[in-house]
Structures are given as structure tokens and as C-alpha cells.
Design a protein around this motif. Structure first.
Motif, PDB file in Angstrom:
ATOM      1  N   ASN A 196      24.821  27.816  -1.221  1.00 40.66           N
ATOM      2  CA  ASN A 196      23.636  27.599  -2.041  1.00 40.66           C
ATOM      3  C   ASN A 196      23.938  27.748  -3.538  1.00 40.66           C
ATOM      4  OD1 ASN A 196      20.803  27.025  -2.247  1.00 40.66           O
ATOM      5  ND2 ASN A 196      20.429  29.189  -2.707  1.00 40.66           N
ATOM      6  N   GLU A 200      20.711  24.439  -3.407  1.00 32.04           N
ATOM      7  CA  GLU A 200      20.351  23.450  -2.394  1.00 32.04           C
ATOM      8  C   GLU A 200      19.180  23.912  -1.527  1.00 32.04           C
ATOM      9  OE1 GLU A 200      23.383  24.649  -2.884  1.00 32.04           O
ATOM     10  OE2 GLU A 200      24.862  23.040  -3.063  1.00 32.04           O
ATOM     11  N   LYS A 201      19.000  25.211  -1.413  1.00 30.47           N
ATOM     12  CA  LYS A 201      17.968  25.755  -0.526  1.00 30.47           C
ATOM     13  C   LYS A 201      16.709  26.180  -1.279  1.00 30.47           C
ATOM     14  CE  LYS A 201      21.595  27.471   2.559  1.00 30.47           C
ATOM     15  NZ  LYS A 201      22.181  28.683   3.206  1.00 30.47           N
TER      16      LYS A 201
END
Length: 326
Positions: A196, A200-201
Motif C-alpha cells: 500500500n 492503493e487501499k
């Protein structure tokens, strides 16, 4: 109010006036105490070349001011040339050092990083000190020119690539130093999720910043390991809580509410630059590498910032990311 009335007013209110003066001096002394460590080294840098990123304002500018007074050739590596040229001219006049030059560098563009490094390698025969000072803080979600989350790309990948591109020239100039400006904010980062790094999360501006400062320390740790025996040292630092325009994206209401306390609680840029200067010049730091400093003294990072395996894996992933962005 005539003079007699004024004298009478002072006499009637001498306790209150005396208390106010005492409080005022007390606040000044407290602010001086809170300013933290001061670099007391008298080291000269004549014949040395120093690169300072993000140096047209704030602690970067004050770092240049100090090192220029020591006789160094300074390269101010900045994104905004309209702001940097006047700052450079001010510094030349103030320090008497005409050997302060300006070069364009946008850490949010790896193409710009490569162009800058190419120019430096063509024009500079030595690099004695590299200070990775530039960064962004708590900014709304946006992407770099290469598609990376802005704080990750600017605060970590840009300096990572820049340092590696200049590393051979720095080694050739040994003994030399690399100084990476991190933050105590690294201690607020969640356990690092290598999947991450690019948010991305989901994106949280505060976590993204704290994570990027953790990455600065892990990068420095692995860099120091790789530089062992080369005559080049790499250290990271927390400059302190400094009254600059860096946290301009911080909650505006809280900024407004906190303004009355800013003068007392925050360092000015000169005080904030002291640990960067210390790491760059202090004689007692010859051979000292892989450490984290605050207030001109070694401090201990949080546990995950001391994870050698994590630092090694981060390096490998960063190499892959910058290679793909060509």
C-alpha cells in the motif's frame, strides 16, 4: 494624556506593568529554550559542493545561508524558478558567496530528476554533501507526473532516484555526506504495508505523510548499509516543529485556532535548519552513518524504522518502481 498623567498612570499600574514585562521576557526565554539544539561547528566548506533540494524557502533556504557562509559552492535544486532566483540573489548578497547557483528540480517528476542529475554530472566534478530537504505535507490526493501518490512520489521516490543517480559522483568525492530530512511524524505511521505504498487501499493525507517520513528513515538505513566502507555517510533527521508554509494543507480551522500559539511553540526556519546543518558539517560525525537525529543529537527511531529487512525490501521495490517509470 500629558506627561504628568502618564507618570501617574505608570506609578498606579507598576505591578501590572512589571508583571507583563516579566511574562514577556519569560516567553522569550521559553521560546529560546524550545528552539532546541544549535549547530556550533565552525567547519569551513571551501572547495566543497553542496546540493540542497527545496531550498528557496523555509529550513532549506536557511541551510543554504549557513553553508554558503562556510564557503561552499551551493546548488539550490528547486521546482519554482521564479521564487528560487530571487532567493538565490538574496543569499548571495547576504553571505557574500557568489557561488550559489540555481538548477530546476521537480521531485514529482522522475523525468525532471533524471534531467537534473544528468546536468549535474556534466557540470559538477564533485558532490560533497547532498541534503534531501524538499517535501510535501498533508496534501489532498493527487498524483505525480509518473502516476504515484504525491506524498509517496515526492517525499520518497524522487529523493531515492536522485540520490542513486548521483551516488557514484558522491563516492568519488569522499569523504562525503548524504542528509535526509525526515520527521518525528514517522512515529505516527501505521505498521508499514508494502502493498500500500502508493495508497492503493485508500488515501488518508496524514497517514500518507507519516508513512513517507518512515520511508525516509528506512531508505537512509539501507543506503548507509550499502555505503559501508565507501567514505560516504547517510543520516536522517527530524528538524523540529517549524513555522514554515509546509503544512499549508493542514486543517484550516485548526491553523486559525492555533495561530496565537505558533510564535511560542514553533521554531523559526533558522532554528529548524540547525540539525540539517549539524549533520552536514559537524566534525564529530565523521564516519557516523545510519543514525537518526533531532536537536543536533542522535535519537532513537520507532521500532519499525530500525527493521533492516523491511529497509532492504523497500529499496528493492523502489528500484523496480523508478525503473518502470522511465
Amino acid at each position: 494624556m500629558d506627561m504628568d498623567q502618564f507618570v501617574e498612570f505608570l506609578d498606579d499600574n507598576k505591578v501590572i506593568i512589571g508583571s507583563a514585562i516579566g511574562i514577556g521576557f519569560g516567553l522569550i526565554l521559553l521560546k529560546k529554550y524550545l528552539a532546541g539544539g544549535v549547530c556550533r561547528s565552525k567547519a569551513r566548506l571551501d572547495g566543497k559542493t553542496v546540493i540542497v533540494t527545496g531550498s528557496n524557502t523555509g529550513i532549506g533556504k536557511e541551510t543554504v545561508r549557513d553553508l554558503a557562509k562556510r564557503g561552499a559552492r551551493i546548488i539550490m535544486a528547486c521546482r519554482d524558478m521564479k521564487r528560487t532566483e530571487p532567493a538565490a540573489e538574496e543569499l548571495r548578497t547576504d553571505t557574500g558567496n557568489k557561488n550559489i547557483v540555481v538548477r530546476k528540480l521537480d521531485l514529482a517528476s522522475l523525468k525532471s530528476v533524471r534531467s537534473f542529475a544528468e546536468e549535474i554530472l556534466k557540470t559538477e566534478s564533485r558532490i560533497d554533501i547532498l541534503i534531501n530537504n524538499a517535501g510535501v505535507m498533508y496534501c489532498p490526493y493527487s498524483k505525480t507526473a509518473d502516476g504515484f501518490e504525491m506524498q509517496f512520489g515526492t517525499n520518497h521516490l524522487g529523493p531515492f532516484l536522485l540520490t542513486n543517480l548521483l551516488l557514484d559522483r558522491i563516492k568519488d568525492s569522499a569523504p562525503a555526506r548524504i542528509v535526509n530530512v525526515s520527521s518525528i511524524g514517522h512515529s505516527l505511521a501505521n505498521p508499514l504495508d508494502l502493498e500500500n505504498l502508493n495508497s492503493e487501499k485508500g488515501y488518508d493525507p496524514y497517514e500518507a505523510y507519516h508513512r513517507s517520513k518512515l520511508l525516509n528513515i528506512l531508505f537512509t538505513r539501507e543506503l548507509s548499509r550499502r555505503l559501508k566502507g565507501s567514505g560516504v555517510t547517510a543520516n536522517s533527521l527530524h528538524p523540529g516543529f517549524v513555522n514554515t508554509d509546509l503544512p499549508r494543507h493542514f486543517n484550516k480551522f485548526l491553523n486559525f485556532v492555533m495561530q496565537p500559539f505558533m510564535w511560542l511553540s514553533l521554531k523559526d526556519s533558522r532554528a529548524g535548519a540547525q540539525t540539517s546543518i549539524y549533520c552536514a558539517v559537524a566534525e564529530e560525525l565523521v564516519g557516523v552513518s545510519g543514525k537518526y537525529f533531532s536537536d543536533c543529537a542522535v535519537k532513537e527511531e520507532v521500532k519499525q524504522a530500525r527493521d533492516d529487512q523491511l529497509a532492504k525490501r523497500l529499496w528493492e521495490m523502489s528500484e523496480e518502481m523508478v525503473a518502470k517509470a522511465k
